[in-house]
Write a protein that holds these residues in place. Structure first.
Motif, PDB file in Angstrom:
ATOM      1  N   ILE A 132       0.841  -1.206   0.000  1.00 57.41           N
ATOM      2  CA  ILE A 132       0.000   0.000   0.000  1.00 57.41           C
ATOM      3  C   ILE A 132       0.866   1.242   0.000  1.00 57.41           C
ATOM      4  N   ALA A 133       1.900   1.267   0.843  1.00 54.75           N
ATOM      5  CA  ALA A 133       2.786   2.428   0.904  1.00 54.75           C
ATOM      6  C   ALA A 133       3.498   2.643  -0.429  1.00 54.75           C
ATOM      7  N   ALA A 134       3.951   1.542  -1.057  1.00 56.29           N
ATOM      8  CA  ALA A 134       4.629   1.671  -2.357  1.00 56.29           C
ATOM      9  C   ALA A 134       3.672   2.186  -3.429  1.00 56.29           C
ATOM     10  N   ALA A 135       2.430   1.709  -3.423  1.00 56.23           N
ATOM     11  CA  ALA A 135       1.450   2.179  -4.415  1.00 56.23           C
ATOM     12  C   ALA A 135       1.117   3.646  -4.190  1.00 56.23           C
ATOM     13  N   ARG A 136       1.019   4.064  -2.928  1.00 56.82           N
ATOM     14  CA  ARG A 136       0.773   5.483  -2.642  1.00 56.82           C
ATOM     15  C   ARG A 136       1.901   6.356  -3.166  1.00 56.82           C
ATOM     16  N   ALA A 137       3.139   5.892  -2.982  1.00 56.37           N
ATOM     17  CA  ALA A 137       4.282   6.666  -3.453  1.00 56.37           C
ATOM     18  C   ALA A 137       4.317   6.739  -4.979  1.00 56.37           C
ATOM     19  N   LEU A 138       3.853   5.665  -5.640  1.00 53.39           N
ATOM     20  CA  LEU A 138       3.877   5.623  -7.101  1.00 53.39           C
ATOM     21  C   LEU A 138       2.716   6.391  -7.726  1.00 53.39           C
ATOM     22  N   LEU A 139       1.639   6.558  -6.976  1.00 50.95           N
ATOM     23  CA  LEU A 139       0.402   7.119  -7.525  1.00 50.95           C
ATOM     24  C   LEU A 139       0.594   8.452  -8.254  1.00 50.95           C
TER      25      LEU A 139
ATOM     26  N   THR B  65       3.056   2.653 -14.227  1.00 53.95           N
ATOM     27  CA  THR B  65       2.911   4.113 -14.317  1.00 53.95           C
ATOM     28  C   THR B  65       1.989   4.520 -15.458  1.00 53.95           C
ATOM     29  N   ASP B  66       1.373   3.559 -16.127  1.00 46.57           N
ATOM     30  CA  ASP B  66       0.425   3.849 -17.194  1.00 46.57           C
ATOM     31  C   ASP B  66      -0.856   3.058 -16.950  1.00 46.57           C
ATOM     32  N   VAL B  67      -1.980   3.686 -17.251  1.00 49.40           N
ATOM     33  CA  VAL B  67      -3.285   3.035 -17.130  1.00 49.40           C
ATOM     34  C   VAL B  67      -3.577   2.268 -18.405  1.00 49.40           C
ATOM     35  N   VAL B  68      -3.911   0.987 -18.276  1.00 53.40           N
ATOM     36  CA  VAL B  68      -4.182   0.149 -19.432  1.00 53.40           C
ATOM     37  C   VAL B  68      -5.672  -0.184 -19.478  1.00 53.40           C
ATOM     38  N   THR B  69      -6.073  -0.843 -20.569  1.00 50.97           N
ATOM     39  CA  THR B  69      -7.492  -1.151 -20.777  1.00 50.97           C
ATOM     40  C   THR B  69      -8.063  -1.995 -19.651  1.00 50.97           C
ATOM     41  N   GLU B  70      -7.306  -2.956 -19.151  1.00 52.86           N
ATOM     42  CA  GLU B  70      -7.804  -3.803 -18.075  1.00 52.86           C
ATOM     43  C   GLU B  70      -8.076  -2.992 -16.809  1.00 52.86           C
ATOM     44  N   ASP B  71      -7.285  -1.950 -16.577  1.00 53.51           N
ATOM     45  CA  ASP B  71      -7.553  -1.066 -15.433  1.00 53.51           C
ATOM     46  C   ASP B  71      -8.906  -0.379 -15.587  1.00 53.51           C
ATOM     47  N   VAL B  72      -9.173   0.100 -16.796  1.00 52.55           N
ATOM     48  CA  VAL B  72     -10.455   0.769 -17.064  1.00 52.55           C
ATOM     49  C   VAL B  72     -11.607  -0.215 -16.872  1.00 52.55           C
ATOM     50  N   ARG B  73     -11.429  -1.440 -17.364  1.00 52.18           N
ATOM     51  CA  ARG B  73     -12.494  -2.437 -17.236  1.00 52.18           C
ATOM     52  C   ARG B  73     -12.784  -2.751 -15.767  1.00 52.18           C
ATOM     53  N   GLN B  74     -11.716  -2.998 -14.985  1.00 54.14           N
ATOM     54  CA  GLN B  74     -11.911  -3.331 -13.580  1.00 54.14           C
ATOM     55  C   GLN B  74     -12.493  -2.142 -12.810  1.00 54.14           C
ATOM     56  N   ALA B  75     -12.050  -0.949 -13.143  1.00 54.79           N
ATOM     57  CA  ALA B  75     -12.569   0.251 -12.477  1.00 54.79           C
ATOM     58  C   ALA B  75     -14.054   0.431 -12.760  1.00 54.79           C
ATOM     59  N   ALA B  76     -14.479   0.176 -13.997  1.00 57.12           N
ATOM     60  CA  ALA B  76     -15.899   0.306 -14.341  1.00 57.12           C
ATOM     61  C   ALA B  76     -16.749  -0.699 -13.580  1.00 57.12           C
ATOM     62  N   LEU B  77     -16.235  -1.921 -13.404  1.00 57.63           N
ATOM     63  CA  LEU B  77     -16.993  -2.948 -12.681  1.00 57.63           C
ATOM     64  C   LEU B  77     -17.188  -2.579 -11.217  1.00 57.63           C
TER      65      LEU B  77
END
Length: 699
Positions: free
Chosen positions: A243-250, A295-307
């Motif tokens: 979680i801390a690593a993802a926050r730093a990367l966000l 560091t880039d948003v891909v199509t699968e991210d969009v799909r999972q986010a929509a769900l």
């Protein structure tokens, strides 16, 4: 009672729930999560588990409002704050009880000290405690309306305002809103529903092996919480570090134009209201990329986010089930397959735990479980919501004047059930209310004494003073000023002078439907209209914050098709499957209603009932069926039950039996046509009680 929380990594399965909570831990801007599911599915356990994984916060020393030392709130009631390092403490998870008072939520001003001493004394509430933390509401769908309004204001403005008779306090209030609910107990108001960034559905597993593992872990935790937590400490630490690593990367994650076009196309394709869906989906997709170490948003991210972000934003009315058509989602995203501005996804997907997708760690125990159960969304249940209105294809109807099918000719013959008929489209109904002044739960139907509403009088305070009636207080104190030695301009006020405002608003009632499902109602066109009318009344009950119940009578007796509940969805589902046929035991239906109301008065004496009888007034079976029905109706009227009779009689020859029933119930009688709010055939409706009092409501 142990204070050791159950480890999130020890919960069996429930990948979507854990992912939604962890994404909010990575990016609080996602906006929280609503967890829907049946009872005993570890909803609360998961929320408390993720709270222990949140990063620590730096706060100003001795600030009751958790100001950030790097950017303190200039209007903080405990300020101004000088530049200082401050303390570091864990992120708070504040629980809001369903029955909390307004002062407990927003804070309390000491009006007595403000009037007598001129001192602004403020005791912070839960919204102050939750600033920069997590505000958790268990059974959020049962939260009272006035508390929902306060939550909406705080969530929209990021601040809480307390106003009491010219004394005001403001403080910052930005929090992560997490709620759990059981849909069987009723739905959320659309405004609050939209404030949750994500939503997930959970249900207990039906796989014996997974249920065994759930029970095994729960028993081990109950036996020795500290030892159980120590066993999972390594996995918890790994998740905390991730979680801390993802926050730093966000901040480094790039949301390209291609991803934005995908998000916009998906939200437009599903016809969600407003732009909040697009924004939340974009923030969720960004958090998913950071969670996966990209560091880039891909199509699968969009799909999972929509769900996660769109299902609860697609409801058009209370009878629409939340959900998202994944096939349609994939079809929309396939339109962008030729675009190559997004990089290929990494081997590790956003759903993988801290040990990877192929690890045999604790998060890979199965699709389901938790200390109380949990897992996949329910596929079907007895309370399943009806299909969308446009999908119904009713069978051809008989002519308007066609006679209804005859009931069974022989007294002992079995009733022939007709197949359930689809309901006609709902419409806006007239308003019916209960006469008199109640003191029930806040709602929008009948007059009631409430903490909110217009001021109608004053009285001595009952407990702590929160709603000062200034004029009455001054009037009570004025005659005693000379005796109290007043010399200056200020008013000398004593405790006995204080008066609180008495206010009148609206309450929710128990609307109990008694529906005739006998053979005399079985003509398809008539039953479709009747179901449409009841469905319309159910929708009206939802909008007015009522509890509902449903009794049906047919054949040889009556049954409680739906015990009193706040779930209007469940009522619509029972109505959809309602069969018809057989004799008409009207008296049995009314007596069953009397018994249900008797029990409900013991359970909730402050909630007043409204009985809605939907029938053509016919009664058959047994000796003197009409006389027995009249006696049952008289019993309800003698108990003071406010009633309405919806007359479903049709055809050229009408017996007027529903009108006779109305006279026995001391109730108004309306036809199906008169039930519509836009009908001009009856401009005023009257609901009478057993004492002959009336309440006239203009259309």
């Amino acid at each position: 009672m142990t204070t050791t929380p159950y480890p999130l990594t020890a919960i069996v399965g429930m990948a979507d729930l854990r992912l939604a909570l962890l994404l909010n831990a990575v990016s609080p801007a996602v906006g929280g999560v609503l967890i829907r599911g049946e009872k005993g599915t570890a909803k609360s356990t998961a929320v408390r588990g993720v709270a222990t994984l949140m990063p620590h916060l730096a706060v100003v020393n001795n600030c009751r409002f958790s100001c950030d030392p790097a950017a303190p709130d200039p209007t903080c009631p405990d300020g101004p704050h000088e530049a200082e390092a401050g303390d570091v403490r864990p992120t708070r998870m504040v629980e809001l009880p369903v029955g909390a008072s307004e002062d407990r939520l927003v804070g309390a001003l000491d009006i007595e000290r403000a009037l007598s001493d001129g001192v602004k004394s403020f005791e912070p509430g839960l919204l102050a405690d939750a600033h920069r933390g997590v505000l958790y509401v268990d059974e959020v769908n049962l939260l009272h309306d006035h508390l929902v309004d306060l939550l909406l204001d705080a969530a929209a403005m990021g601040a809480t305002y307390i106003e009491r008779e010219g004394v005001s306090v403001r403080h910052a209030s930005r929090f992560l809103l997490v709620g759990t609910m059981n849909p069987e107990e009723g739905e959320l108001r659309p405004q609050l529903l939209d404030r949750f960034g994500l939503t997930v559905e959970v249900a207990a597993s039906r796989e014996p092996d997974e249920r065994v593992e759930v029970v095994r872990r729960r028993l081990a935790f109950d036996e020795d919480p500290a030892a159980f937590a120590a066993k999972w400490a390594a996995e918890e630490d790994a998740l905390r570090e991730r979680i801390a690593a993802a926050r730093a990367l966000l901040p480094s994650v790039r949301l390209g134009d291609g991803a934005l076009r995908r998000i916009a196309a998906v939200c437009a394709g599903f016809e969600v209201d407003g732009m909040r869906a697009d924004i939340v989906t974009a923030r969720t997709a960004t958090a998913l990329a950071a969670w996966a170490g990209r560091t880039d948003v891909v199509t699968e991210d969009v799909r999972q986010a929509a769900l996660l972000a769109l299902p609860h934003r697609r409801r058009r009315n209370p009878f629409d089930a939340p959900g998202l058509d994944e096939a349609k989602l994939d079809e929309i995203l396939r339109q962008f397959e030729d675009e190559d501005d997004d990089p290929e996804p990494e081997p590790e997907g956003p759903d993988d735990g801290p040990q990877g997708p192929d690890d045999n760690g604790p998060d890979d125990s199965g699709p389901d479980g938790g200390p109380d159960g949990g897992g996949e969304p329910p596929q079907s249940s007895e309370g399943e919501l009806p299909a969308p209105r446009e999908e119904r294809q009713p069978a051809p109807e008989p002519a308007e004047g066609e006679a209804a099918p005859q009931e069974a000719p022989a007294p002992g013959a079995a009733a022939q059930d007709a197949a359930p008929v689809a309901a006609a489209d709902p419409f806006r109904t007239r308003k019916f209310d209960v006469p008199g002044l109640g003191e029930g739960a806040a709602g929008r139907r009948s007059r009631s004494r409430t903490p909110h509403g217009r001021t109608t009088g004053a009285r001595r305070p009952r407990g702590a003073l929160s709603r000062l009636h200034l004029a009455a207080t001054v009037q009570a104190a004025a005659p005693h000023q000379r005796a109290r030695g007043r010399t200056g301009r200020g008013l000398v006020v004593r405790r006995d002078d204080l008066r609180e405002a008495v206010r009148e608003g609206r309450e929710g009632n128990l609307v109990l439907f008694v529906v005739d499902a006998s053979g005399s109602m079985a003509a398809r066109k008539r039953m479709s209209a009747v179901k449409g009318a009841v469905l319309s009344l159910l929708l009206d009950a939802y909008q007015r914050r009522d509890k509902i119940g449903m009794i049906t009578f047919r054949g040889s007796g009556a049954e409680v098709a739906l015990p009193p509940t706040s779930s209007v969805d469940a009522g619509a589902a029972r109505l959809e499957k309602l069969p018809t046929g057989g004799r008409t035991p009207l008296a049995a239906g009314l007596l069953q209603a009397h018994e249900v109301l008797r029990v409900e008065r013991l359970r909730d004496p402050s909630r007043r009932p409204l009985l809605v009888v939907v029938t053509d007034g016919r009664a058959t079976g047994g000796p003197e069926p009409l006389a027995r029905a009249a006696r049952a109706a008289g019993l309800l009227a003698a108990g003071g039950t406010a009633s309405v009779v919806v007359d479903c009689e049709a055809g050229p020859v009408r017996l007027g039996l529903a009108a006779e029933l109305g006279r026995s119930l001391l109730a108004p009688v309306v036809t199906l046509d008169d039930l519509r709010a836009d009908s001009v055939s009856a401009l005023v409706r009257t609901v009478r009680n057993s004492n002959g009092n009336t309440s006239r409501r203009a259309a």
